[in-house]
Design a protein around this motif. Sequence first.
Motif, mmCIF file in Angstrom:
data_model
loop_
_atom_site.group_PDB
_atom_site.id
_atom_site.type_symbol
_atom_site.label_atom_id
_atom_site.label_comp_id
_atom_site.label_asym_id
_atom_site.label_seq_id
_atom_site.Cartn_x
_atom_site.Cartn_y
_atom_site.Cartn_z
ATOM 1 N N SER A 1 -8.395 -21.750 107.398
ATOM 2 C CA SER A 1 -9.429 -20.717 107.498
ATOM 3 C C SER A 1 -8.864 -19.410 108.043
ATOM 4 O O SER A 1 -9.299 -18.329 107.645
ATOM 5 C CB SER A 1 -10.578 -21.203 108.389
ATOM 6 O OG SER A 1 -11.299 -22.244 107.756
ATOM 7 N N THR B 1 -17.409 -14.548 103.716
ATOM 8 C CA THR B 1 -16.772 -15.834 103.401
ATOM 9 C C THR B 1 -17.806 -16.947 103.325
ATOM 10 O O THR B 1 -18.666 -17.065 104.202
ATOM 11 C CB THR B 1 -15.729 -16.198 104.476
ATOM 12 O OG1 THR B 1 -16.319 -16.057 105.779
ATOM 13 C CG2 THR B 1 -14.507 -15.301 104.388
ATOM 14 N N THR C 1 -16.805 -14.148 112.198
ATOM 15 C CA THR C 1 -15.958 -12.991 111.863
ATOM 16 C C THR C 1 -16.748 -11.883 111.191
ATOM 17 O O THR C 1 -16.311 -10.739 111.157
ATOM 18 C CB THR C 1 -14.834 -13.410 110.911
ATOM 19 O OG1 THR C 1 -15.414 -13.929 109.703
ATOM 20 C CG2 THR C 1 -13.923 -14.451 111.542
ATOM 21 N N PHE D 1 -9.471 -16.112 106.117
ATOM 22 C CA PHE D 1 -10.146 -14.967 106.742
ATOM 23 C C PHE D 1 -9.359 -13.676 106.508
ATOM 24 O O PHE D 1 -9.920 -12.624 106.188
ATOM 25 C CB PHE D 1 -10.317 -15.195 108.248
ATOM 26 C CG PHE D 1 -11.464 -16.090 108.622
ATOM 27 C CD1 PHE D 1 -12.683 -15.967 107.989
ATOM 28 C CD2 PHE D 1 -11.321 -17.047 109.616
ATOM 29 C CE1 PHE D 1 -13.760 -16.794 108.339
ATOM 30 C CE2 PHE D 1 -12.374 -17.873 109.974
ATOM 31 C CZ PHE D 1 -13.596 -17.748 109.335
ATOM 32 N N GLY E 1 -14.702 -16.282 115.103
ATOM 33 C CA GLY E 1 -15.022 -16.955 113.852
ATOM 34 C C GLY E 1 -14.641 -18.424 113.877
ATOM 35 O O GLY E 1 -15.372 -19.273 113.363
ATOM 36 N N VAL F 1 -13.131 -22.239 105.285
ATOM 37 C CA VAL F 1 -13.479 -21.157 104.364
ATOM 38 C C VAL F 1 -13.206 -21.602 102.932
ATOM 39 O O VAL F 1 -12.166 -22.188 102.628
ATOM 40 C CB VAL F 1 -12.653 -19.896 104.688
ATOM 41 C CG1 VAL F 1 -12.925 -18.797 103.667
ATOM 42 C CG2 VAL F 1 -12.978 -19.395 106.088
#
Length: 524
Positions: A296, A93, A89, A300, A320, A342
């Motif tokens: 995630s 992160t 992405t 994100f 991502g 993440v």
Amino acid sequence: MDPVKPEEISHPPMDQLQGLEYCIDSNPPWGEAIALGFEHYILALGTAVMIPSFLVPMMGGDDGDKVRVVQTLLFIQGVNTLLQTLFGTRLPTVIGGSYAFMIPIISIIHDSSLTRIEDPQLRFLSTMRAVQGAVIVAASVQIILGFSQMWAICSRFFSPVGMVPVIALTGFGLFNRGFPMVGTCVEIGIPMLILFVLFSQYLKSFQFRQFPVVERFAMIIALIIVWAYAHLLTASGAYKHRPHQTQVNCRTDMSNLISSAPWIKIPYPLQWGAPSFDAGHAFGMMAAVLVSLIESTGAFKAAARLASATPPPPHVLSRGIGWQGIGILLNGLFGTLSGSSVSVENVGLLGSTRVGSRRVIQISAGFMIFFSMLGKFGALFASIPFTIFAAVYCVLFGLVASVGLSFLQFTNMNSLRNLFITGVSLFLGLSIPEYFRDFSMKALHGPAHTNAGWFNDFLNTIFSSSPMVALMIAVFLDNTLDYKESAKDRGLPWWAKFRTFKGDSRNEEFYTLPFNLNRFFPPS
């Protein structure tokens, strides 16, 4: 005082969060960036140490095994973070270990074919190889969903109303790792919580040579003070006659990481031996991969807001997820006893420091890789009591959750339909996983308890995740309840321009691949 006009009371919706010092593609000076990167590295240690510390003893491993797993997990965290910020992405992160994988991994640990092995070291290695095989196979789910753009197609059903509960529960859903953990050692947990809030909020205007040192490094300053205080309590014998669990939570010398860590150790693929594969284990692990995908996705979107970027378009989000699948594959190949998702706490730190720079996160990835190879130095920082991290989580998880709630500004919250969807999905997103956790604590197994272990693992993992439950409920209700007549109330007119890469000119600035790679992978 003059009366306030109605138009002055309202706050117009904003695509990008205001008030950040550095956004996603602006960079602090190198010295500040390196210091902030180190702060993110320290924060990422909490999960990297907690997961192996819980699982390795259950598998029959010793302190040396635990150190190697911690080092390997940190190394892969660094690699995955670099891959995500460069080719995924491109949001700032940290990609860390995921608690979503705990249920299927514990199920593998308790597999009768492994528990009957008498030699503890052989049992540890056999269990590790079984976990590796399951993670390697399960990683294919995210790789396929991501790189085939199937997740991009699915995400077109999302609206601001549907995403609010998912993003909010990405933070709120982790409440059991906040104050319940602080309460295990209040004498260091409460001071850490108070000092962190004091430094990051009340003293943030304090500057040294026109630099807001207290606001930027509130976590590090508070951590150093409380860590030194905890070490003083440990050295003075304050915990000498306390229960063992209290000593584990409070003492600074109970992890045995420093004494067990080698000076230099470089993790490598298949370091534990050839993985073993079992269809039942792999299917149960796929549920954890799906959960990490949802968690995630929410993280994100929160990171994009806290980095003052526009919401990631479906194409970028799917890209991502594909790279996160590659990361989970690396977790399996190297043997980290976890998958990847993440790191929610590091997303929260973006808002606390008001620095959403991508470069800072890439520097933190460098610290993870560097200190994972220099065992003794990395183990020194990894010996920080987890209670200290839990105190920081109380603030950062709440900050991420509030970012999710901020998406309500794009919807009509005077609509009973939206109130129903938001309220029900938030409540059930907290209530259902809490039921599954409470049931498991009392019965020592999940509510799903049939003769098919893979089926049990799948259901218990799915319904133990707050963001996962919230997404299933919110997206279903949002796309079935008066959805045609409620497009404006749902926030779709605002959301529409972020559904394609070229829908907003800012997307190219934030999400274009480096090295001119967009020539080979054109955005949709």
